[in-house]
Design an enzyme around this catalytic site. Structure first.
Site, PDB file in Angstrom:
ATOM      1  N   ASP A   7     -11.873 -54.677  17.157  1.00 48.67           N
ATOM      2  CA  ASP A   7     -10.575 -55.306  17.366  1.00 48.67           C
ATOM      3  C   ASP A   7     -10.014 -55.656  15.993  1.00 48.67           C
ATOM      4  O   ASP A   7     -10.585 -55.255  14.965  1.00 48.67           O
ATOM      5  CB  ASP A   7     -10.686 -56.524  18.300  1.00 48.67           C
ATOM      6  CG  ASP A   7     -11.327 -57.747  17.665  1.00 48.67           C
ATOM      7  OD1 ASP A   7     -11.818 -57.672  16.518  1.00 48.67           O
ATOM      8  OD2 ASP A   7     -11.340 -58.799  18.326  1.00 48.67           O
ATOM      9  N   CYS A  64     -16.009 -57.221  16.188  1.00 52.20           N
ATOM     10  CA  CYS A  64     -14.893 -58.142  16.394  1.00 52.20           C
ATOM     11  C   CYS A  64     -15.079 -59.273  15.389  1.00 52.20           C
ATOM     12  O   CYS A  64     -15.923 -59.172  14.500  1.00 52.20           O
ATOM     13  CB  CYS A  64     -14.798 -58.629  17.842  1.00 52.20           C
ATOM     14  SG  CYS A  64     -16.094 -59.728  18.409  1.00 52.20           S
ATOM     15  N   GLY A  65     -14.314 -60.323  15.496  1.00 50.60           N
ATOM     16  CA  GLY A  65     -14.408 -61.396  14.511  1.00 50.60           C
ATOM     17  C   GLY A  65     -15.796 -61.977  14.384  1.00 50.60           C
ATOM     18  O   GLY A  65     -16.334 -62.113  13.283  1.00 50.60           O
ATOM     19  N   THR A  66     -16.406 -62.312  15.521  1.00 45.47           N
ATOM     20  CA  THR A  66     -17.758 -62.879  15.506  1.00 45.47           C
ATOM     21  C   THR A  66     -18.814 -61.895  15.984  1.00 45.47           C
ATOM     22  O   THR A  66     -19.998 -62.112  15.744  1.00 45.47           O
ATOM     23  CB  THR A  66     -17.839 -64.113  16.426  1.00 45.47           C
ATOM     24  OG1 THR A  66     -17.561 -63.693  17.769  1.00 45.47           O
ATOM     25  CG2 THR A  66     -16.888 -65.206  15.983  1.00 45.47           C
ATOM     26  N   ILE A  68     -19.406 -61.645  19.077  1.00 49.02           N
ATOM     27  CA  ILE A  68     -19.853 -62.210  20.350  1.00 49.02           C
ATOM     28  C   ILE A  68     -19.090 -61.612  21.533  1.00 49.02           C
ATOM     29  O   ILE A  68     -19.697 -61.070  22.457  1.00 49.02           O
ATOM     30  CB  ILE A  68     -19.729 -63.747  20.334  1.00 49.02           C
ATOM     31  CG1 ILE A  68     -20.654 -64.332  19.263  1.00 49.02           C
ATOM     32  CG2 ILE A  68     -20.063 -64.319  21.708  1.00 49.02           C
ATOM     33  CD1 ILE A  68     -20.410 -65.815  18.979  1.00 49.02           C
ATOM     34  N   HIS A  97     -37.890 -52.541  19.879  1.00 49.55           N
ATOM     35  CA  HIS A  97     -38.334 -53.198  21.105  1.00 49.55           C
ATOM     36  C   HIS A  97     -37.394 -53.024  22.291  1.00 49.55           C
ATOM     37  O   HIS A  97     -37.848 -52.976  23.430  1.00 49.55           O
ATOM     38  CB  HIS A  97     -38.529 -54.701  20.871  1.00 49.55           C
ATOM     39  CG  HIS A  97     -39.586 -54.998  19.863  1.00 49.55           C
ATOM     40  ND1 HIS A  97     -39.899 -56.277  19.502  1.00 49.55           N
ATOM     41  CD2 HIS A  97     -40.399 -54.199  19.129  1.00 49.55           C
ATOM     42  CE1 HIS A  97     -40.861 -56.261  18.593  1.00 49.55           C
ATOM     43  NE2 HIS A  97     -41.173 -55.004  18.352  1.00 49.55           N
ATOM     44  N   ASN A  98     -36.084 -52.971  22.035  1.00 46.28           N
ATOM     45  CA  ASN A  98     -35.107 -52.934  23.133  1.00 46.28           C
ATOM     46  C   ASN A  98     -34.415 -51.591  23.282  1.00 46.28           C
ATOM     47  O   ASN A  98     -33.629 -51.419  24.209  1.00 46.28           O
ATOM     48  CB  ASN A  98     -34.024 -54.002  22.929  1.00 46.28           C
ATOM     49  CG  ASN A  98     -34.583 -55.367  22.628  1.00 46.28           C
ATOM     50  OD1 ASN A  98     -34.296 -55.944  21.588  1.00 46.28           O
ATOM     51  ND2 ASN A  98     -35.398 -55.900  23.522  1.00 46.28           N
ATOM     52  N   HIS A 133     -42.628 -52.294  25.939  1.00 46.82           N
ATOM     53  CA  HIS A 133     -41.193 -52.367  25.666  1.00 46.82           C
ATOM     54  C   HIS A 133     -40.409 -51.519  26.672  1.00 46.82           C
ATOM     55  O   HIS A 133     -39.355 -51.936  27.154  1.00 46.82           O
ATOM     56  CB  HIS A 133     -40.892 -51.938  24.240  1.00 46.82           C
ATOM     57  CG  HIS A 133     -41.534 -52.816  23.216  1.00 46.82           C
ATOM     58  ND1 HIS A 133     -41.368 -54.183  23.192  1.00 46.82           N
ATOM     59  CD2 HIS A 133     -42.360 -52.528  22.189  1.00 46.82           C
ATOM     60  CE1 HIS A 133     -42.052 -54.696  22.195  1.00 46.82           C
ATOM     61  NE2 HIS A 133     -42.673 -53.709  21.567  1.00 46.82           N
ATOM     62  N   ARG A 136     -40.113 -53.426  29.890  1.00 50.26           N
ATOM     63  CA  ARG A 136     -39.122 -54.503  29.814  1.00 50.26           C
ATOM     64  C   ARG A 136     -37.698 -53.944  29.902  1.00 50.26           C
ATOM     65  O   ARG A 136     -36.829 -54.559  30.519  1.00 50.26           O
ATOM     66  CB  ARG A 136     -39.329 -55.310  28.534  1.00 50.26           C
ATOM     67  CG  ARG A 136     -40.629 -56.092  28.579  1.00 50.26           C
ATOM     68  CD  ARG A 136     -40.993 -56.670  27.247  1.00 50.26           C
ATOM     69  NE  ARG A 136     -42.323 -57.284  27.324  1.00 50.26           N
ATOM     70  CZ  ARG A 136     -43.107 -57.486  26.281  1.00 50.26           C
ATOM     71  NH1 ARG A 136     -42.701 -57.142  25.068  1.00 50.26           N
ATOM     72  NH2 ARG A 136     -44.288 -58.046  26.439  1.00 50.26           N
TER      73      ARG A 136
END
Length: 143
Positions: A7, A64-66, A68, A97-98, A133, A136
């Site tokens: 953004d 984006c800015g953060t 988040i 791991h993910n 992993h 999960r």
């Protein structure tokens, strides 16, 4: 191929990352935005995620800015595992791991030098493939 989007808060950092990708010869598709004019980050997060889930791109980078809001939006898309990273350790761990397929960054949080190192780590760290992993990840994806 890497899908990338941002953004207005991530536009300047995206330019630094695009320069890195070009320098390293890493193919990418830029899904916008194209300036610092205010836009809605969910639009760009969804475009990048769709490119990944459709098989057009292997991984994505969202800014984006953060980091988040754009990561929250990405993680609501089926088949996406987005990780907001502020250092190389997290970028490496989330790949190992993910098996994260989207890296989220905050354009107002990390500077360009660190961001490029995080991107490099994310793009060049493979999934460990360890059964614990993988188990999960399967659990995450259950409805």
């Amino acid at each position: 191929m890497i899908a990338i989007g941002c953004d207005h808060g991530g536009f300047e950092l995206k330019q630094e990352i695009l320069a890195y990708l070009r320098e390293k010869g890493i193919e990418y598709k830029d899904f916008g935005c194209d300036s610092t004019a205010s836009v809605d980050y969910p639009v760009y997060a969804k475009k990048v995620c769709k490119a990944i889930t459709d098989g057009e791109c292997e991984k994505g980078i969202l800014i984006c800015g953060t980091g988040i809001g754009i990561s929250i939006t990405a993680n609501k898309q089926k088949g996406i595992r987005a990780a907001l990273c502020t250092d190389c350790f997290c970028a490496e761990a989330t790949r190992l791991h993910n098996d994260a397929n989207v890296l989220a960054l905050g354009g107002r949080v990390v500077g360009p030098g660190l961001a490029v190192k995080i991107v490099d780590t994310f793009l060049h760290t493979p999934f460990s493939g360890e059964e614990r992993h993988a188990r999960r990840i399967r659990m995450m994806e259950e409805d």
